[in-house]
Design a protein around this motif. Sequence first.
Motif: not given
Length: 830
Positions: A184-195, A224-227, A236-241
Amino acid sequence: MAQLAMTKRKTLIIACCGIVLGLCIGTVMRNYRALEIVKRCSLRPTNLRSPAEIIGLREEDTIQNSQRNLVFVGVMTAKSFLEGRARAVYDTWGKEVPGRMAFFSSEGSYSEDLPVVGLKNVDDRYPPQKKSFMMLYYMYEHYIDKFEWFIRADDDVYMEPAKLERFLRSIDSSRPQFIGQAGKGNSEEFGLLSLEFDENFCMGGPGVILSSETLRRVAPHIPTCLKNLYSNHEDVEVGRCVQKFAGIPCTWNYEMQYILRHNSSGRNAYTGKLKRKEIHNAITLHPIKQAPLMYRLHSYVQGLKAEEMRQESLLLHRDIKRMAKYLEVPDESTYMLPSASPESDSGKRHFQDHNILGISPELNKFVPGSTDDLLDWSFISRSLYSASSANPKQKIDSAMREGLEDVITEVMENINNYSRQRGRVIEFRELLYGYHRLDALHGQDLILDLLLIYKKYRGKKMTVPVRRHLYVQRAFTGIFVKEFDEDFYNVTLQQSLLGSLFQNGMARLTSHFTMASGLLPPTQDKIVFVLPIAGRLGTFERFLRTYERVCVRGEQHCDLLVVIFGLPEDLGDHLQLLHDLRGRHVYQQVNWIQRSTAFSRGVALDVAARSSYIRQEDIILFIDVDMVFEVETLQRVRMHTQRGKQVYLPIVFSQYDPQRRSGGAGEEEAPRIDDESGYFRQFGFGICAIYKSDILDEDINGFDKDITGWGLEDVKFLEKIVRVGTRQRGFLANTAEVAMDYNEAAEQWRRLSVFRAPDPTLVHIYHDISCDVQLDAPQYNMCLGTKANSLGSTRLMEQLFHSSPGNVQFAADFNRQKQQQQQQQQQQAR
């Protein structure tokens, strides 16, 4: 006025309609542009090979009729890494994949012998979001019906194809599967990945596995995922897609971090010791940043596979042995295993005989014919105690320690195989003691006393220390021994000696005649004997006789350089011997350096090594005046001394005191090599062969000149060589993510290794040793140890001890007093 108002109304209506129409056209064009990108990226590459031809896929190959259609591995790489990382991947694990693989790179990428796909309108910029999505779409468009599984991988990952195949065949590929190490991202990125709170992604480094059903659901929506990219991380984006269009997250499984392994050490990952649990258990290992590390890791994994095959072979031999017993087949029959039967009719047992390999593990495999055939057990504690060694107490060497670690590790893994189901785990804490013996025919026997910790974490929890005895037999396999009537080693050595004589003869001819360089054989490197001497005239005369017989008359292409210590008026006899030798052989280089200071072997060797008598390309052989040698000695020196790579420190045979040996005294013409006549001096490093260019390396820089008197200079010199040798590991650790010029410069470094081997032709003749009490403590203790070792064999010392009743009585009284003291201490403690 009414007509003007009507005209304005029409104009406004037309304008609104135009705006709406323009928005519609713009929307369509925007989606059309995304679709065009996908279509253009899937065009045939510039090398004009079809997608099937790139990966070597035949049209008739399908999932149903081919075992090589299990998985397709897409490796993302860059044009600059095709001949480095990509080729290393293809040369190692890539060819063993149970399916096909291809390398996806930027537009225009091409390779003659690698399956490379150059994606149109894709560059090598980081992060590779577009490249990752386009690779997935390429897989979908061309291979979706040809494979059950699809893997997205990087070019710095190592996979074990056999483990991957077993893993994938145990999972249903017809269902949507998205397998990887969840994050889900490291501590610095947590909450910034729009998950969202229930969303995750599969980390791209150690690899991402998609079933064909997952790719079938996701690929049509890639535009659509690319846009709609919300971060710079492509995984992260592949996982979101996948989450949005396949409806599944990455596998939430704790064990995935060990199966698909990511090492957070960065560039130092997998540069050290490879014998680790994570390497043995993982399917993928990430990151491997440089090609040499990939080849090194693959070589280690192949070695593990060879061990597994040998173990399987051993189990098959045991099955054959059991079946032969049930079928009442005689042991001498060749029908059970004809391929492993000896070719000769001698009837002797050999290593491939299933009657030997097929014996079940037990401690009584070897049956001695007499008491002399009994195998000695060695005791293992903090040291190794062995009755068969001249030094009964020894340090446990690295090979023995590594073997014990391997045995204990494998046993503990077997014990804990079902720990999860049983709700307990057993941990190894300490090896208390053990015994081992070695039988050259059957293998190694071990009896180990282990301290273990039993931890129960299901039901009634408990932690209990336990001791267990471990009985292990490590059988030998895969070795075939065949005896020859002729000593091929001596024949080969004689041939090399003849070649040496021919070369030296040609060299002498060319000193008087000019010959074409193409007709001359390559000359051997010269060996320069460096001999420090102070006094000891008779021993010096014997050494010169040996040198003249072996080196001068044997024409072995050698020089002699003597460093003589003493006052000028005391050196007349020594110098006369050297003058006589030079006069008898005017074409030989016999040189000497006089020193009027106190004797120091370190100073003598350092002065000689730096002198102009020795060239950079010459081999320096540092030797003592007490040594005798033969032609074979020089052959071994040339064989084992390699310029810029290897230093040769022979293990010399040191004679015992002849006065104490039974059967006479005095100096023998041909020294006997047996246990009663002497011993191989394992801890002596004074005799050394090294190139002059290596000894003057800035990190070695000759010998220490601060040491005076006897000993210790050779130990300090060895420490320097070992320190230079460690640069090899330092170079390997720095091959990851460094500039190429660093690697090129590091390749030029000297990385000297030490080669040691017993040489029965290099003998140290016994002489009385007098240890000066004025020496420093380390030197004095070393001198006393050498003096004690040279008195006689262990058996002789035992006979001398037991021949005196007073010695036996003294030992008995001493042991009795010690036992009484221990009993008194125990009573006081109570």
